[in-house]
Design a protein around this motif. Sequence first.
Motif, mmCIF file in Angstrom:
data_model
loop_
_atom_site.group_PDB
_atom_site.id
_atom_site.type_symbol
_atom_site.label_atom_id
_atom_site.label_comp_id
_atom_site.label_asym_id
_atom_site.label_seq_id
_atom_site.Cartn_x
_atom_site.Cartn_y
_atom_site.Cartn_z
ATOM 1 N N TYR A 132 0.853 -1.063 0.175
ATOM 2 C CA TYR A 132 0.093 0.062 -0.044
ATOM 3 C C TYR A 132 0.904 1.244 -0.050
ATOM 4 O O TYR A 132 1.969 1.137 0.195
ATOM 5 N N TYR A 133 0.338 2.560 -0.506
ATOM 6 C CA TYR A 133 0.932 3.626 -0.189
ATOM 7 C C TYR A 133 1.418 3.765 1.107
ATOM 8 O O TYR A 133 0.739 3.736 2.021
ATOM 9 N N SER A 169 -0.826 5.196 3.747
ATOM 10 C CA SER A 169 -2.129 4.475 3.831
ATOM 11 C C SER A 169 -2.095 3.829 5.535
ATOM 12 O O SER A 169 -1.159 3.273 5.922
ATOM 13 N N PHE A 171 -0.640 0.237 5.356
ATOM 14 C CA PHE A 171 0.925 0.211 5.085
ATOM 15 C C PHE A 171 1.570 -0.509 6.030
ATOM 16 O O PHE A 171 1.436 -0.184 7.171
ATOM 17 N N HIS A 173 6.415 2.894 -8.822
ATOM 18 C CA HIS A 173 5.106 2.963 -8.690
ATOM 19 C C HIS A 173 4.602 3.779 -7.912
ATOM 20 O O HIS A 173 3.533 4.592 -7.873
ATOM 21 N N THR A 174 5.091 3.771 -6.441
ATOM 22 C CA THR A 174 4.884 4.690 -5.572
ATOM 23 C C THR A 174 5.204 6.106 -5.730
ATOM 24 O O THR A 174 4.526 7.059 -5.337
ATOM 25 N N ASN A 216 2.578 7.454 -8.087
ATOM 26 C CA ASN A 216 1.086 7.910 -7.202
ATOM 27 C C ASN A 216 1.444 8.925 -6.296
ATOM 28 O O ASN A 216 0.379 9.655 -6.023
ATOM 29 N N TYR A 217 2.548 9.037 -5.892
ATOM 30 C CA TYR A 217 2.962 10.377 -5.022
ATOM 31 C C TYR A 217 2.500 11.680 -5.836
ATOM 32 O O TYR A 217 2.006 12.714 -5.549
ATOM 33 N N MET A 262 -4.558 6.346 -2.894
ATOM 34 C CA MET A 262 -4.046 5.988 -1.413
ATOM 35 C C MET A 262 -4.333 4.435 -0.885
ATOM 36 O O MET A 262 -3.803 4.071 -0.513
#
Length: 270
Positions: A35-36, A39, A42, A101-102, A105-106, A173
């Motif tokens: 997970y982000y 989150s 996480f 990937h993270t 998303n950020y 998120m």
Amino acid sequence: MMNMTPVVKQLLIINIIFFIGSQLVPVSYDYLMLYYPESDHFRMWQIITHMFMHAPLPNFAHILFNMFALYSFGSALEHFWGGKKFLFFYISCGLGAALLHTGVNYLQLQSLLSSVSDLNLSKADLHLILNADYQSLFDANGKMMQGEIATILNNAHCTQEQFNALVQAGGIMQSPVLGASGAIYGLLTAFAFMFPNAQLALLFIPVPIKAKYFVPGILAIDLFLGFKGSSLFGSGGTGIAHFAHVGGAIAGFLMMLYWKKNQFNNNRWN
């Protein structure tokens, strides 16, 4: 056909154990997918464990394709590199996939949150909203029920457009990533680097293609679909983490480039 090498065999066994275990204990997905970092779901260990998790049944193709690719390309690479170097490369590509990937998303989250910055929400309020179960916020008529989040949004005079942006940010998120695909794409890149003229033939591409053309081609498709929010095998919203694929390939390419440039000494892994 090349025999399965020891580390590849061990990785296959670990992935299969994780897959069977997650089918027997479905709640494990919440603890082992990535997970982000902000989150509520996480956990630090997810940085590693997500590489060994795959989509639940009836989606058997996810783990089948990844394990077949691990066997096909991983065995060839481990044969030339040895087990320690291969394992280091595999895990590093998986971490590179998670990092990109993270990071994407950020950037998406920051873009969405900047559009609602005039709401002046506190960090605690924003965290609560982005981690909320949005389905539970509304009644059967689609009207938001009274509660802490409703009070926060009303006090901030949140518009529908701003609420939509918050929901989209919350979706990012709360959307996890899982699978060995990032590490697999790193293996594909390394294989093309070492065996550029090897002929690759897949079920959906009946004509053999040299590795040096196939790998950049499939990466270009993944990058395009990542921006489009679509999938190579279906319509949009399939949940395929295209940027994780690209991240794994980039990590693999950079390591291969570094090792070639510095004439990497295999003896240090023995």
